[in-house]
Structures are given as C-alpha cells and as structure tokens.
Design an enzyme around this catalytic site. Structure first.
Site, short mmCIF file in Angstrom:
data_model
loop_
_atom_site.label_atom_id
_atom_site.label_comp_id
_atom_site.label_asym_id
_atom_site.label_seq_id
_atom_site.Cartn_x
_atom_site.Cartn_y
_atom_site.Cartn_z
N ARG A 527 0.85 -1.17 0.00
CA ARG A 527 0.00 0.00 0.00
C ARG A 527 0.90 1.23 0.00
NH1 ARG A 527 -5.51 0.96 1.58
NH2 ARG A 527 -6.14 -1.21 1.75
N GLY A 531 -1.53 4.27 -4.17
CA GLY A 531 -2.40 3.16 -4.56
C GLY A 531 -2.14 1.91 -3.74
N VAL A 533 -1.41 -2.33 -3.90
CA VAL A 533 -0.81 -3.31 -4.81
C VAL A 533 -1.36 -4.70 -4.50
CG1 VAL A 533 1.34 -4.22 -5.71
CG2 VAL A 533 1.27 -1.92 -4.77
N LYS A 547 -0.94 -2.48 -9.45
CA LYS A 547 -1.12 -1.31 -8.60
C LYS A 547 -2.37 -0.57 -9.04
CE LYS A 547 1.26 2.15 -6.24
NZ LYS A 547 2.57 2.35 -5.67
N ASP A 641 10.84 9.59 -4.35
CA ASP A 641 10.38 8.82 -3.20
C ASP A 641 11.22 7.54 -3.08
OD1 ASP A 641 8.97 8.28 -0.96
OD2 ASP A 641 7.10 7.75 -1.96
#
Ligand SMILES: *[C@@H]1O[C@H](CO)[C@@H](O)[C@H](O)[C@H]1NC(C)=O
Ligand SMILES: *[C@@H]1O[C@H](CO)[C@@H](O)[C@H](O)[C@H]1NC(C)=O
Ligand SMILES: *[C@@H]1O[C@H](CO)[C@@H](O)[C@H](O)[C@H]1NC(C)=O
Ligand SMILES: *[C@@H]1O[C@H](CO)[C@@H](O)[C@H](O)[C@H]1NC(C)=O
Ligand SMILES: *[C@@H]1O[C@H](CO)[C@@H](O)[C@H](O)[C@H]1NC(C)=O
Ligand SMILES: *[C@@H]1O[C@H](CO)[C@@H](O)[C@H](O)[C@H]1NC(C)=O
Ligand SMILES: *[C@@H]1O[C@H](CO)[C@@H](O)[C@H](O)[C@H]1NC(C)=O
Ligand SMILES: *[C@@H]1O[C@H](CO)[C@@H](O)[C@H](O)[C@H]1NC(C)=O
Length: 776
Positions: A527, A531, A533, A547, A641
């Site tokens: 998660r 989204g 997965v 996803k 990220d």
C-alpha cells in the site's frame, strides 16, 4: 478417390519442398533458397540462424539472427549480421550458392550476383559453410583452414568474442526498420582511439569520446597500435586504447549479449536472459542530443522522455525533406549578396557545436553582432558567460554553419540567429516544425533492377499449375469453411486490444482481465505511493503485481502518454511494467512480480538473509537504476520517493527500483511548474531542499539514496534522521577485512550523498562509478 483429389496430391508433392530438418552445414555445390523459409543454417545449439530474412515486401537479405527465444521473421528477430544490407534481393529465385570453386555467392533472382566472399580457388579441397554457436558464420576447407568468416565483416553489431580490429568497423543502420548502411561508424581512428563518427551527407564529425576532451582526459591511450577490442563471455569490453567497460550484469556467462551501434548514433550493450526481452546494460552516450547529425543543419535537438528526441527547424528555416531529418532545414528567406539588412533572433539555452570562425573573448552582444555582420557567411553566433579566475566575461563564437544544435535547460548560454530584417518572424511562428524522429517507416523496398523473364520449360509449368488449379478449387472450399468457423470464434476478442505493443510485450489490459487475474483484488501485498498493490496471475501464467491508483482524476490521453513513457524505460534495475489499464475511472499499472518483496521487508525480517556482498550489490544496483532514470531522462524523471519500500528484490536479490514516474501519474501539471508546489516523498528520506523551499533537482534522490544505504549499513530505520547519519561513523566493524573495506566504501559514499549542500552531493552516475571501482 476422384481425379480432383489426385491432382491436388500431385500438386502438393511437386510444389512443396521436402520438410527439411534445419541443417547445420551447407556443402559445396548446394544452395539456400530465398523462396523457402526453412532453408537455413542453424548453430549447434540453435542460438543463431543464418538464412534469408525478409526486409519488406519481396525484399530479402542473407542474414544471421538470434533464433532463441523463437522469433518471427520480419517481425521481432534481432539481426546480428547481413551480407547484402544495401542490396536486398528478390524473394523469387534468389539463392546463396556455395560453388564448386569454393566461392560463396548470393544471386538476385538467378540473374545478378550481389555479394560474394571471393574465395574461389584452384585447390581440390572441398569447402563447407557452418554457423558457430558464437554467431560466427564461417567457410572452411577440408583441412580446417578458415577461408572466410562473418566475424571479419560486422555490420552494426559486435557479439561476445568477436574482435573489432584495425580492419573492421560497425556501421549503424539507416533507421528503424531500415537496415541499409546509415551515418554512424564505430572504429579505431588513425590515432588508435576508438571513436564514434557521424559521416553524413555533406559533413562528418566525431562526437564520442566528447571532442572537447583530449584522449588523455577521456582516459584513452593513443600508444597501443594493436587496435583490438572485444567483449568477453562475462560482459567485459576491453580495448587496446584502454576503453574498458562492463555490462550491468557483468559476471554471468549464460546470458545473451550484443554491442550495437544503433541507428540513432548511440552505442549500446544489450543483454537478454534466454526467454526475456533485451535490456540496455551499458550505453556510450546518456544525452541523446549530444549525438551529431541527428537533426541535420539549421535545426535544434531537444529531448524529453515522454516525447523522445525532437528535431525542430530554427526560426526562418524550413525542413528540407519532410520524411528525413538528416537533411536538416533550409532558409525560408533569400539572402541577397551584401545589400541585405540583418537582425538577430535570440534563443535561450541553445548551443551549436563546431563550425566557428574563431573565438572572440570578452565581447558584448553588440560587439559580437558586429563580428557576425562583417562576415557574409556568418549564420549566427553563440554568446556564453564565463567566469575565469574571478574575471567575468562573455565568449563570442560566430558560426559559419549551424550544426549539432541542441536546446537543453542545463546549458546556460544564448544563441543569436541571423535573419534578414525583411523576414517577418512573427507571422511564421506557427509553422515551426516539430516532429519526432521515431516515426514509423514504410517498409516497402523497391528493387531498382529490371529482371529478364525466365526461359524455363513453360509447358511443364503450365501443366503443373493447371493440376494445382483443379485440386486447389476443392482445397480452397474446404479452407474457406474452416476459415469461417475459425474467424467466428476468434473475432470476439480481436477488436479490443488495439493498444498492444507487440515488440515489447507492453499491453493494455481490460479491467475485467485484471479483476480476474487478481481474483477480484483478493491478495493485497502493499500500500502507498498513491495506490494499493495486489498480487495476481495472468492467463499465460505470469505472476504480476497490480497497482490500483487511488486518484483517478487524470484524463485518459494524459495517462496513456505518461504510462507509455514509463513503459519505455528499460533497465535491469528498474521494475518492468508489463502493461496498464485505463477503463472508465479505473487506472491500474501491471508490473512483474518480485519474489523477495521489498528491501524494507528484508531489512526488518529477523532471518537476516542479506550478507555484506548482497547489501553492496543492492546498493550498486539501486544506484544504477536511479542513474539511468536521471541520465537517460535528463532530470525530467526524478524519483522523489526513494526508500526501502520502493526497492524490490528478485529471486537472485537483484534490486529493482519501483514507483518511478508515479508522481506524474498522480499530480501531473504541478510537476511542470518551475518548482514543486507540493512536498512529496517520505519523512526521514527527504532532502533538506523540500523544507528549505529550494529548487528540486535529481540531488533529492541522491539524498534519499544515501539514507537508504545508511539504513542498510546500520540496520537502523531512518526515522531518527540525523542521528542515523551521526551513528554511521561509529558503527562497529566486525567481519573480515574485505567486508570491512566494502562497508567503509558504502558508508563514505552514503555520507557524501546526504550532505546538506546539494551541490556537494555526487550524482548517481558518480556513485555507480565509485561503487564499481571498489567492487573488485
Ligand atoms: C516474437 O513474438 C512472438 C509473438 O508475439 C512471441 O511469442 C515471441 O516470444 C517473440 N520473440 C521475441 C524474440 O521477442
Ligand atoms: C575486464 O577488463 C579489465 C580491464 O581490461 C581487466 O583488467 C579485467 O581482467 C577483465 N576481466 C575479465 C574477467 O576478463
Ligand atoms: C596493446 O593491446 C593489446 C590488446 O588489448 C594487449 O594485448 C597488449 O598487451 C597491449 N600492449 C601494450 C604495450 O600495452
Ligand atoms: C524461462 O524459461 C525457464 C525454463 O525454460 C522457465 O522456468 C522460466 O519460467 C521462464 N521465464 C520466463 C520469464 O518466461
Ligand atoms: C573586458 O572588456 C572590458 C571592456 O570592453 C574591459 O574593461 C575588461 O577589462 C575586459 N575584461 C577582461 C577580463 O579582459
Ligand atoms: C509582421 O507581421 C505582423 C503580423 O502579421 C505585423 O503586425 C507586423 O507589422 C509585421 N512586421 C513587419 C516588420 O513587417
Ligand atoms: C508505403 O509505400 C508504398 C509505395 O510507396 C505505398 O503504396 C503505400 O501506400 C505506403 N504505405 C504507407 C502506410 O504509407
Ligand atoms: C532506407 O534508407 C535508404 C537511404 O535513405 C533508402 O534509399 C531506402 O529506400 C530506405 N528503405 C526503406 C525500407 O525505407
């Protein structure tokens, strides 16, 4: 049995070639025919096949291609060599014949010799042709002497163990799907240095190693005149000029590799597991617009990952040949000798390489304009700021030709194009041409030869066809009935998947397909990142991670464009996207499934499966993936990220970076503003720039990467942020000396990555280099 059936059988017997089990040897006096697709020579284990390869409608080349995994001729086979790339032959009655004299001859329609090995001899020794498992096609006599081999005349590809010598060179092909000789050459220059040269319509110039570097600065040696280079079975390229590099999967021998000079002028090493697709495992040039000649003269090259490379004409110029950028652009205005009054159009971040009259130091724009106006042939000038020993001044380069132009935000200089005052630019702007280079080519080749009609026995031929026609009637009716039923059962699905990317396997899925594959989104495996997965299994048995994006406000066209970009990014350390789904409001991405989950799972698990070597390799692989994102995409594609949850591990613990490009799918538009309006990333891994409201560059990923590596080394979660950085120095070093050294390297690199000043942090490419240097 009636007479019709009889004639049908007669026909089949006479016209169908005997089912030849693929041969491994072509003996003296025999031939291969272009008419029969089974007429090929295969290597002992079947990795390579040599035969006639269709280049277009009724045009063939005698070629060698990879035949494992199985591929379809004319569609997705990878060619490695061609005898007649510039002289395709007719599909009818063309042959490769090993003559009794020992000469190997390729004839077009039994009328013209288009290619020969020139090995005819008087000797009585018999000769034969074979294809080695290495991909080398060779002609040998009964005493074992090699008379000729394809490894001595490469086209655009070098295979492992194939030497590149002073006598050989790679020549790119002309374009996508056009295999004839193109403009780029990879060869040993007169000074013993390997270079890539653009050899175009009117001009030639070398661009790799970068021409502004001396051989010395490019780490090349000019002293070894043996001029020999080769890739070994482990993926190590080494050359007598000191050029050494390794494929990203170096060390593994059961992998297919090739080094190809692509039609876009870049030299790339490709690797492929036996049954997967090619991935780029090394490339010479990471900025596509640095390649010379790509857009022709008087044009600009620019690059963004979602559009690819784009060529456009300078203002005042129009494209010379709308189907071929290599011819560049020509002026829309007429220049009258002397009397014309000129003005200059200012372009920011634009650079042209070469063709300077000379360099004038410390000139203002007005002075530089005057220099250009003085020279009738001056087309414009470059004006760059330079800081030298504390003195600040501008360099002025008036240009005789405008070639190798590129527009990139990373170049901080200006260009001024000279146009007549009478030329009104403001009403021409809308015509500014832009077109990508990769437009699909029309695969029709016209063979510019006239063939003489053959003098065979026409009566026998007529009888034969008559028999066939009778039998054929019966056969055809059976076939039509079969076809009717076959089509009826297959048409239902046919119209749906118009968006299938056959070559890469990248596919658009329907929502129902994915619902079924995931058993109604039953098994959640992750998660976050916008989204959730789920694990699933496709109908062909492949295991996938799906996803499902939460925020589905994005329009379909934009989504498709982004997904297409992400789908094109292809690197062994980036997670591979197999497809997507855009169905009403639903937006889903389909990835390969990673056996060992994420680095985060692995670090937090008690079993401690990661030893030092694995950790080092994970750090290196992750750096490679990120470097590829940054370089290839010129900073358009930041990850933003980077964290252990987004680094996935496959069965062999190879790391694959995931969730890249996702930021664009989630809040597109905001990204393209000069600065990010919304902070993205995960606490603990975020660079100080986010907080300090400074420009966001690829260095934010470098920072996050540094934190991830520290986390791997110390085994501590990053939430404590700075403490982690402080602790890394005092981490006790048990283990062997060798491990200790590796760990030191990791810590040192990581500490450099997390420096507060973003300019002091290394780039991801530098990180890769440092880790590689210490990995021996
Ligand atoms: C070529 O395409 C076919 C069908 O799409 C596929 O089964 C095959 O694996 C592909 N081969 C290669 C080498 O990509
Ligand atoms: C790879 O190339 C480097 C540089 O030439 C060389 O030192 C090294 O021994 C090579 N490795 C192998 C396995 O050939
Ligand atoms: C020159 O290069 C060849 C091939 O790489 C190598 O075998 C040879 O040792 C080199 N000679 C010198 C003097 O370095
Ligand atoms: C590749 O082939 C091997 C054996 O032939 C098989 O076990 C494996 O699942 C295949 N991998 C893929 C991705 O198809
Ligand atoms: C640059 O030119 C200006 C005047 O044109 C002069 O004053 C200055 O000293 C020059 N700077 C250098 C570094 O030569
Ligand atoms: C150029 O064209 C624009 C619009 O077509 C017009 O307004 C302008 O006056 C023209 N300039 C010259 C110098 O002709
Ligand atoms: C390809 O070229 C041929 C011959 O020039 C032409 O007839 C055909 O329409 C072209 N096809 C496409 C898709 O442009
Ligand atoms: C390939 O390029 C050459 C050179 O421009 C051209 O003559 C030929 O027609 C092209 N072939 C195809 C199939 O486009």
């Amino acid at each position: 049995m009636d007479s019709l059936s009889l004639s049908l059988i007669l026909c089949l017997v006479l016209l169908t070639p005997l089912p030849s089990s693929a041969r491994q040897t072509l003996n003296q006096g025999s031939s291969l025919s272009a008419e029969n697709p089974d007429d090929v020579i295969v290597s002992p284990e079947g990795t390579f096949t040599a035969g006639f390869y269709p280049l277009g409608t009724n045009a063939y080349a005698f070629a060698i291609w990879f035949s494992q995994p199985t591929c379809f001729l004319g569609h997705n086979c990878t060619l490695v060599w061609m005898a007649n790339r510039d002289h395709p032959v007719n599909g009818r009655r063309s042959k490769l014949l090993l003559e009794n004299t020992g000469d190997l001859v390729l004839t077009d329609a039994a009328q013209f010799n288009v290619w020969t090995t020139g090995t005819a001899t008087e000797s009585k020794l018999t000769t034969y042709l074979q294809l080695a498992e290495s991909g080398n096609l060779f002609l040998r006599d009964s005493e074992g002497t090699i008379l000729w081999q394809s490894f001595d005349s490469p086209t655009d590809t070098l295979l492992p163990q194939q030497p590149l010598s002073r006598l050989t060179q790679l020549v790119s092909s002309r374009g996508k799907g056009n295999y004839s000789s193109g403009f780029y050459r990879f060869f040993f220059d007169y000074d013993n240095v390997l270079r890539i040269l653009f050899d175009g319509h009117e001009t030639s110039s070398d661009y790799w190693p970068y021409p502004w570097l001396s051989s010395w600065d490019a780490d090349r040696s000019t002293y070894n005149s043996s001029r020999l280079a080769m890739i070994n079975l482990f993926g190590n390229f080494s050359s007598s000029d000191n050029l050494n590099f390794r494929s990203a999967d170096y060390g593994r021998s059961r992998i297919q590799r090739r080094l190809s000079l692509d039609y876009d002028g870049n030299l790339r090493m490709y690797s492929r597991e036996r049954n997967e697709t090619w991935v780029v495992s090394w490339q010479a040039i990471s900025q596509p617009c640095r390649i010379h000649g790509i857009c022709g003269e008087n044009s600009l090259c620019s690059y963004a990952p979602n559009t690819g490379r784009i060529c456009s004409c300078l203002e005042g110029y129009k494209q010379r040949d709308p189907s071929d950028w290599s011819y560049g652009c020509e002026p829309e205005f007429n220049v009258l000798p002397d009397s014309t009054d000129f003005t200059f159009i200012h372009l920011r971040h634009v650079e042209f390489f070469g063709d300077d009259f000379r360099l004038f130091s410390n000139k203002t724009i007005k002075e530089c304009e005057a220099e250009c106006l003085q020279r009738v042939n001056c087309k414009g000038f470059q004006h760059n700021f330079r800081n030298h020993n504390g003195f600040q001044f501008h360099d002025c380069y008036p240009k005789a030709q405008l070639r190798n132009g590129q527009q990139t935000s990373s170049f901080d200089g200006d260009f001024y194009v000279k146009v007549p005052k009478s030329y009104n630019t403001s009403d021409k702007k809308t015509e500014h041409l832009q077109r990508t280079l990769d437009c699909p080519q029309n695969n029709t080749i016209l063979l510019k030869r006239s063939y003489v009609k053959s003098q065979e026995n026409e009566i026998v031929k007529f009888m034969l066809w008559f028999a066939c026609a009778l039998g054929g009637l019966e056969f055809i009716s059976i076939f039509l009935v079969w076809l009717f039923f076959y089509r009826a059962s297959h048409d239902k699905n046919a119209s749906r998947d118009g968006y299938v990317f056959a070559a890469t396997g990248f596919k658009r899925f329907t929502f129902d397909e994915l619902k079924k594959a995931t058993r109604n989104f039953h098994e959640e495996i992750g998660r976050g990142g916008g989204g959730t997965v789920y694990k699933g299994t496709l109908s062909d048995g492949r295991v996938i991670a799906v996803k499902r994006l939460n925020d589905s406000n994005q329009g379909e066209a934009e989504f498709l464009a982004e997904v297409n970009t992400i789908g094109k990014l292809n690197h062994m350390n980036l997670i591979e996207m197999w497809g997507f789904c855009a169905d009403k409001k639903n937006r889903l991405l389909v990835y390969e499934y990673m056996e060992h989950g994420s680095l985060a799972d692995m670090l937090s698990s008690a079993s401690n499966e990661l030893d030092w070597q694995k950790k080092y390799d994970i750090a290196l692989g992750t750096a490679r993936g990120l470097a590829y994102l940054h370089d290839e995409c010129l900073e358009w594609e930041l990850h933003c990220d980077v964290k252990p949850q987004n680094i996935l591990l496959d069965t062999a613990y190879n790391p694959k970076v995931s969730d890249f490009g996702l930021s664009k799918l989630l809040d597109r538009g905001k990204l393209y503003n000069s600065s990010f309006s919304k902070i993205r990333g995960t606490r603990g891994y975020m660079a100080p720039e986010w907080v300090l409201n400074q420009p966001i560059t690829s260095k934010v990923d470098v920072y996050s990467y540094g934190i991830v590596v520290l986390e791997m080394v110390t085994g501590q979660s990053s939430i404590r942020g700075i403490q982690l950085v402080d602790r890394a120095d005092e981490e006790p070093m048990s283990k062997s000396n060798h491990e200790k050294q590796k760990m030191e390297v990791l810590v040192r690199v990581a500490l450099d990555c997390v420096q507060e000043d973003r300019d002091a942090r290394p780039t991801m490419t530098q990180v890769v280099e440092r880790l590689l240097d210490s990995s021996q």
